[in-house]
Design an enzyme around this catalytic site. Structure first.
Site, mmCIF file in Angstrom:
data_model
loop_
_atom_site.group_PDB
_atom_site.id
_atom_site.type_symbol
_atom_site.label_atom_id
_atom_site.label_comp_id
_atom_site.label_asym_id
_atom_site.label_seq_id
_atom_site.Cartn_x
_atom_site.Cartn_y
_atom_site.Cartn_z
ATOM 1 N N ASP A 67 5.625 2.753 -2.677
ATOM 2 C CA ASP A 67 6.200 3.631 -3.698
ATOM 3 C C ASP A 67 6.700 4.945 -3.114
ATOM 4 O OD1 ASP A 67 3.636 4.545 -3.117
ATOM 5 O OD2 ASP A 67 2.829 4.180 -5.107
ATOM 6 N N ASN A 136 -7.356 5.068 -12.933
ATOM 7 C CA ASN A 136 -7.134 4.276 -14.146
ATOM 8 C C ASN A 136 -6.816 2.815 -13.804
ATOM 9 O OD1 ASN A 136 -4.604 4.512 -13.080
ATOM 10 N ND2 ASN A 136 -3.720 5.702 -14.765
ATOM 11 N N HIS A 138 -4.665 1.829 -11.487
ATOM 12 C CA HIS A 138 -3.287 1.529 -11.078
ATOM 13 C C HIS A 138 -3.191 1.111 -9.622
ATOM 14 C CE1 HIS A 138 -2.474 6.036 -10.090
ATOM 15 N NE2 HIS A 138 -2.360 5.380 -8.945
ATOM 16 N N GLU A 143 1.247 1.820 -13.696
ATOM 17 C CA GLU A 143 0.298 2.456 -14.605
ATOM 18 C C GLU A 143 -0.137 1.479 -15.700
ATOM 19 O OE1 GLU A 143 -0.937 5.198 -13.860
ATOM 20 O OE2 GLU A 143 0.494 6.818 -13.533
HETATM 21 C C1 GLP Z 1 -1.407 7.345 -5.911
HETATM 22 C C2 GLP Z 1 -0.597 6.270 -5.164
HETATM 23 C C3 GLP Z 1 -1.351 4.982 -5.049
HETATM 24 C C4 GLP Z 1 -2.763 5.276 -4.600
HETATM 25 C C5 GLP Z 1 -3.489 6.042 -5.673
HETATM 26 C C6 GLP Z 1 -4.904 6.409 -5.306
HETATM 27 O O1 GLP Z 1 -0.984 7.555 -7.227
HETATM 28 N N1 GLP Z 1 0.692 5.992 -5.704
HETATM 29 O O2 GLP Z 1 -0.679 4.119 -4.161
HETATM 30 O O3 GLP Z 1 -3.449 4.088 -4.343
HETATM 31 O O4 GLP Z 1 -2.789 7.200 -6.016
HETATM 32 O O5 GLP Z 1 -4.912 7.519 -4.460
HETATM 33 P P1 GLP Z 1 -6.135 8.002 -3.626
HETATM 34 O O6 GLP Z 1 -6.299 7.011 -2.535
HETATM 35 O O7 GLP Z 1 -5.734 9.346 -3.093
HETATM 36 O O8 GLP Z 1 -7.282 8.063 -4.539
#
Ligand code: GLP
Length: 244
Positions: A67, A136, A138, A143
């Site tokens: 992404d 959440n 995702h 989402e």
């Molecule tokens: C972001 C990214 C995801 C990631 C998620 C969790 O929104 N787009 O790809 O897995 O958050 O992030 P973190 O690993 O910092 O908790």
């Protein structure tokens, strides 16, 4: 689905890096699907260390990222392009021309999503997709919603995600409101999937995604339907799951 319990973040990162290394050793010209966020940072650090020791060669590897924020220039410190360079690409011998991300500066959404799907198709699909898990549930920026999004699409970020990501920006107002993300179909088409999750604040998300019903309200729950998923999680992230 295979769940590997790690002691802590360091152990988790080594275990995940081991699985990625195995992929690169078994198929040097593989396509790695890469992720951003804090979860995979330790994994990338470990891969860089092994590369520096001469144990890993990224010379024939191709990468496609999950992404990217819409509207951030590549040079912006919070763009995922910048993140990937800062944590991995600048320190290993991956060919920069073989590293692909959605282009957040292309504001023609339809065109950019179609272009990115074509990039993934043209490199032959993803051999191993690395994923983090949002609070959440995702994955990528898919989402919670009423349906599983299919291909690469433009997402309007949820308040919770903006809240979680604002620590990286001067304020919540500066967090982009939209992102391009591989869709659930794009992710599910990867041959193998590796999820890294750490910390007690993710325990509920882990329980819901991997031990609850498969529902678009918890996008990561779809991974239960994939034939080759490995979750590497630390004890804290697994603290709400009964693994016995
Ligand atoms: C972001 C990214 C995801 C990631 C998620 C969790 O929104 N787009 O790809 O897995 O958050 O992030 P973190 O690993 O910092 O908790």
């Amino acid at each position: 689905m295979k769940i590997i319990k790690a002691k802590d973040y360091k152990d988790l990162s080594r275990k995940a890096a081991n699985l990625i290394s195995a992929q690169v050793i078994m198929k040097p010209d593989c396509v790695l699907g890469l992720a951003t966020g804090s979860s995979p940072v330790g994994t990338y650090e470990q891969l860089v260390e092994w590369y520096e020791n001469g144990d890993l060669d990224f010379g024939d590897v191709t990468s496609v990222n999950l992404d990217e924020y819409v509207g951030l220039a590549k040079e912006h410190e919070q763009s995922y392009y910048y993140f990937m360079h800062k944590h991995l690409f600048d320190y290993v011998n991956i060919n920069p021309e073989r590293t692909f991300l959605p282009d957040g500066t292309n504001l023609n959404k339809e065109e950019e999503c179609a272009r990115y799907e074509e990039v993934i198709r043209s490199v032959g699909g993803v051999d191993l997709q690395l994923l983090g898990l949002g609070h959440n549930g995702h994955i990528g920026f898919n989402e919670p919603g009423d349906v599983f999004e299919k291909g690469t699409h433009c997402v309007t970020l949820s308040e919770r995600t903006i809240e979680a990501n604002k620590r990286f920006f001067a304020s919540a107002d500066e967090v982009p409101k939209q992102a391009y993300s591989m869709g659930i179909r794009t992710i599910m088409m990867a041959k193998k999937i590796l999820v890294v999750v750490s910390g007690e604040d993710k325990a509920e998300a882990v329980k819901n995604a991997f031990f609850g019903p498969v529902t678009p309200q918890v996008p990561g729950s779809i991974l239960q339907m994939h034939p080759d998923v490995t979750v590497v999680a630390d004890e804290a992230a697994l603290s709400k799951c009964d693994l016995a």
